[in-house]
Design an enzyme around this catalytic site. Structure first.
Site, PDB file in Angstrom:
ATOM      1  N   CYS A 115      36.309  -9.053  35.411  1.00  0.00           N
ATOM      2  CA  CYS A 115      34.737  -8.732  36.399  1.00  0.00           C
ATOM      3  C   CYS A 115      34.766  -7.492  36.375  1.00  0.00           C
ATOM      4  O   CYS A 115      33.429  -6.545  36.393  1.00  0.00           O
ATOM      5  CB  CYS A 115      34.314 -10.327  35.695  1.00  0.00           C
ATOM      6  SG  CYS A 115      33.878 -11.216  34.899  1.00  0.00           S
ATOM      7  N   HIS A 275      27.266  -7.523  37.396  1.00  0.00           N
ATOM      8  CA  HIS A 275      27.666  -8.438  36.293  1.00  0.00           C
ATOM      9  C   HIS A 275      27.044  -9.877  36.443  1.00  0.00           C
ATOM     10  O   HIS A 275      26.915 -10.253  36.669  1.00  0.00           O
ATOM     11  CB  HIS A 275      29.333  -8.344  37.200  1.00  0.00           C
ATOM     12  CG  HIS A 275      29.984  -8.868  35.702  1.00  0.00           C
ATOM     13  ND1 HIS A 275      30.427  -8.696  34.656  1.00  0.00           N
ATOM     14  CD2 HIS A 275      30.405 -10.306  36.788  1.00  0.00           C
ATOM     15  CE1 HIS A 275      30.988  -9.924  34.580  1.00  0.00           C
ATOM     16  NE2 HIS A 275      31.406 -10.376  35.108  1.00  0.00           N
ATOM     17  N   ASN A 305      28.613 -13.949  29.448  1.00  0.00           N
ATOM     18  CA  ASN A 305      29.864 -12.696  29.983  1.00  0.00           C
ATOM     19  C   ASN A 305      30.349 -11.756  29.093  1.00  0.00           C
ATOM     20  O   ASN A 305      31.580 -12.276  28.551  1.00  0.00           O
ATOM     21  CB  ASN A 305      30.098 -13.694  31.024  1.00  0.00           C
ATOM     22  CG  ASN A 305      31.397 -12.980  31.904  1.00  0.00           C
ATOM     23  OD1 ASN A 305      31.921 -11.572  31.889  1.00  0.00           O
ATOM     24  ND2 ASN A 305      31.176 -14.055  33.047  1.00  0.00           N
TER      25      ASN A 305
HETATM   26  N1  COA Z   1      28.596 -28.729  28.511  1.00  0.00           N
HETATM   27  C1  COA Z   1      28.810 -29.616  28.704  1.00  0.00           C
HETATM   28  N2  COA Z   1      28.798 -30.584  29.757  1.00  0.00           N
HETATM   29  C2  COA Z   1      29.451 -28.989  30.946  1.00  0.00           C
HETATM   30  C3  COA Z   1      29.926 -28.172  30.134  1.00  0.00           C
HETATM   31  C4  COA Z   1      29.565 -27.433  28.922  1.00  0.00           C
HETATM   32  N3  COA Z   1      30.068 -26.335  28.382  1.00  0.00           N
HETATM   33  N4  COA Z   1      30.820 -27.429  31.083  1.00  0.00           N
HETATM   34  C5  COA Z   1      31.381 -28.213  31.796  1.00  0.00           C
HETATM   35  N5  COA Z   1      30.236 -29.521  31.692  1.00  0.00           N
HETATM   36  C6  COA Z   1      30.022 -30.711  32.577  1.00  0.00           C
HETATM   37  C7  COA Z   1      31.614 -30.865  33.273  1.00  0.00           C
HETATM   38  O1  COA Z   1      32.835 -31.379  32.616  1.00  0.00           O
HETATM   39  C8  COA Z   1      30.808 -31.607  34.658  1.00  0.00           C
HETATM   40  O2  COA Z   1      30.705 -33.071  33.872  1.00  0.00           O
HETATM   41  P1  COA Z   1      30.690 -34.440  35.055  1.00  0.00           P
HETATM   42  O3  COA Z   1      30.199 -34.085  36.125  1.00  0.00           O
HETATM   43  O4  COA Z   1      31.415 -35.751  34.245  1.00  0.00           O
HETATM   44  O5  COA Z   1      32.961 -34.287  35.424  1.00  0.00           O
HETATM   45  C9  COA Z   1      30.012 -31.206  34.770  1.00  0.00           C
HETATM   46  O6  COA Z   1      29.083 -30.205  33.585  1.00  0.00           O
HETATM   47  C10 COA Z   1      29.342 -30.699  35.724  1.00  0.00           C
HETATM   48  O7  COA Z   1      30.362 -29.609  36.401  1.00  0.00           O
HETATM   49  P2  COA Z   1      30.280 -27.884  36.815  1.00  0.00           P
HETATM   50  O8  COA Z   1      31.841 -27.755  36.568  1.00  0.00           O
HETATM   51  O9  COA Z   1      30.501 -28.374  38.203  1.00  0.00           O
HETATM   52  O10 COA Z   1      28.954 -27.192  36.318  1.00  0.00           O
HETATM   53  P3  COA Z   1      28.786 -26.250  36.966  1.00  0.00           P
HETATM   54  O11 COA Z   1      27.111 -26.659  37.332  1.00  0.00           O
HETATM   55  O12 COA Z   1      29.256 -25.164  38.322  1.00  0.00           O
HETATM   56  O13 COA Z   1      28.462 -25.177  35.884  1.00  0.00           O
HETATM   57  C11 COA Z   1      29.392 -23.316  35.701  1.00  0.00           C
HETATM   58  C12 COA Z   1      29.685 -24.939  35.378  1.00  0.00           C
HETATM   59  C13 COA Z   1      30.822 -22.434  34.901  1.00  0.00           C
HETATM   60  C14 COA Z   1      28.309 -22.689  34.611  1.00  0.00           C
HETATM   61  C15 COA Z   1      29.427 -22.754  36.885  1.00  0.00           C
HETATM   62  O14 COA Z   1      30.364 -22.984  37.850  1.00  0.00           O
HETATM   63  C16 COA Z   1      29.430 -20.943  37.008  1.00  0.00           C
HETATM   64  O15 COA Z   1      28.899 -20.554  36.432  1.00  0.00           O
HETATM   65  N6  COA Z   1      30.847 -20.974  37.387  1.00  0.00           N
HETATM   66  C17 COA Z   1      30.424 -19.099  37.942  1.00  0.00           C
HETATM   67  C18 COA Z   1      31.216 -18.888  36.584  1.00  0.00           C
HETATM   68  C19 COA Z   1      31.743 -17.196  36.876  1.00  0.00           C
HETATM   69  O16 COA Z   1      30.635 -16.859  37.474  1.00  0.00           O
HETATM   70  N7  COA Z   1      33.061 -16.837  35.786  1.00  0.00           N
HETATM   71  C20 COA Z   1      33.124 -15.890  36.008  1.00  0.00           C
HETATM   72  C21 COA Z   1      33.212 -14.983  36.783  1.00  0.00           C
HETATM   73  S1  COA Z   1      33.865 -13.495  35.934  1.00  0.00           S
END
Ligand code: COA
Length: 348
Positions: A115, A275, A305
């Site tokens: 990224c 980003h 992204n």
């Molecule tokens: N659809 C539905 N549910 C989903 C899912 C999806 N696409 N992806 C994850 N979940 C679920 C998980 O399994 C988890 O379920 P559980 O509570 O039963 O275990 C729940 O949602 C919460 O997961 P979590 O990973 O804690 O969610 P979050 O609020 O952190 O959101 C992201 C997930 C990925 C959106 C978030 O962590 C994020 O944006 N992180 C940074 C990503 C990023 O910047 N990446 C690129 C870097 S350049």
């Protein structure tokens, strides 16, 4: 001698994939994706017809034309991607061939900073222009994520976020202010927290060979093991909450570091192009820096992204929309896998 962005272009593939389309493939929902990430849709390249290189080439053609140069004048190519056409050679030489930029036998450099790839690339271009070595550097950030994502529910936390696209700039010398400074950082402690590990040459070194199905008998020359294939361990994985928590801190730090070096304040920024990792991350930074909506450009809603391509796509869109005028202070910042992060501050 300073450097400036002389032309910017971007390309996004035609196929629009809405959150509802992903609901048909995995256990997810439009509501979850929009609420957690802000993403409504993303683009996917056409398999067998488009690649990271071809999309990068389309963006590059526009940037070259807008810079007012010919392809033959490009004297250095930098290509940033995490989804290359081949493991090797890199997309830099493939782009050179695609665009037929062979007259100068210009060097092509591939960078692997995910990224932050575009920011790292811009910093490299800036140094080469300042040293006087090159005069027309083509920097491309492009990704064809859709070819390498896990479309089962197991991969949902990664797959719903990413999209395909490309952006490019031409960097040239300038007598005016141009790029004021670039800041780069990394911390390999968290290398596996956002990673595409298999297939690869690690032989289980970092995480234990049993985890990947290596034995003392098959060790050596085994790049893709049966276990990796059978258990579908061949997709990117991410510790989302850790990435999120780290990103919101590092984004802010690196923007302030660039501003401090230039003796400027957040309020001086005319346009921040973060980003596009997650709309919630961008909104958090905006709030912390006390910026108005019109000072921040977000397009993750439409494209997801696109990793190394997000900043040049956003820059191209903002420029086309008339949001970037001569003399404007533009700040670009990225954070991602590695972890790597960085920022560029420039006067347009
Ligand atoms: N659809 C539905 N549910 C989903 C899912 C999806 N696409 N992806 C994850 N979940 C679920 C998980 O399994 C988890 O379920 P559980 O509570 O039963 O275990 C729940 O949602 C919460 O997961 P979590 O990973 O804690 O969610 P979050 O609020 O952190 O959101 C992201 C997930 C990925 C959106 C978030 O962590 C994020 O944006 N992180 C940074 C990503 C990023 O910047 N990446 C690129 C870097 S350049």
């Amino acid at each position: 001698m300073r450097s400036k962005i002389a032309g910017v272009g971007y390309y996004v593939p035609e196929t629009v994939v809405k959150n509802a389309d992903l609901e048909l493939l995995m256990d997810t929902s439009d509501a979850w994706i929009q609420e957690r990430t802000g993403i409504q849709e993303r683009r996917y390249g056409k398999a067998h017809a488009e690649t990271t290189t071809t999309m990068g080439a389309r963006a590059a053609e526009i940037a070259i034309q807008r810079a007012g140069i010919t392809k033959e004048e490009v004297d250095f190519i930098i290509f940033a991607t995490l989804s290359p056409d081949y493991f090797f050679p890199g997309c830099g030489v493939l782009l050179q061939r695609e665009l037929k930029i062979t007259s100068l036998e210009a060097p092509a450099l591939d960078i692997r900073n995910q990224c932050s790839g575009f920011i790292y690339g811009l910093s490299i271009a800036d140094q080469f222009i300042k040293s006087g070595q090159y005069k027309n550097i083509l920097l491309v950030g492009a990704e064809m994520h859709s070819m390498g994502l896990d479309f089962s529910s197991r991969g949902r936390n990664v797959t719903v976020i990413f999209g395909d696209g490309a952006g490019a700039v031409v960097v040239q010398p300038t007598e005016s202010e141009g790029i004021l400074n670039t800041v780069l950082h990394s911390d390999g402690t968290y290398a596996e927290e956002l990673a595409f590990i298999n297939p690869g040459c690690h032989g289980g070194y970092h995480l234990g060979k049993e985890a990947f199905g290596y034995t003392d008998q098959n060790y050596g020359g085994i790049f893709l093991t049966e276990k990796m294939w059978n258990e579908q361990m061949i997709f990117p994985t991410m510790n989302g909450p850790l990435v999120f928590k780290t990103a919101v801190v590092k984004f802010q730090e690196v923007i302030l570091e660039a501003l401090n070096k230039a003796g400027l304040q957040a309020e001086d920024i005319d346009l921040l192009i973060p980003h596009q990792a997650n709309l919630r991350i961008s909104q958090f930074i905006q709030q912390k820096l006390n910026l108005r909506n019109d000072q921040v450009w977000n397009n993750i809603q439409k494209y997801g992204n696109t990793t190394a391509a997000t900043i040049p796509i956003a820059l191209g869109e903002a420029w086309e929309a008339g949001k970037i005028k001569e003399g404007d202070l533009i700040c670009m910042a990225a954070f991602g896998s590695g972890f790597t992060w960085g920022s560029v501050l420039l006067r347009w």
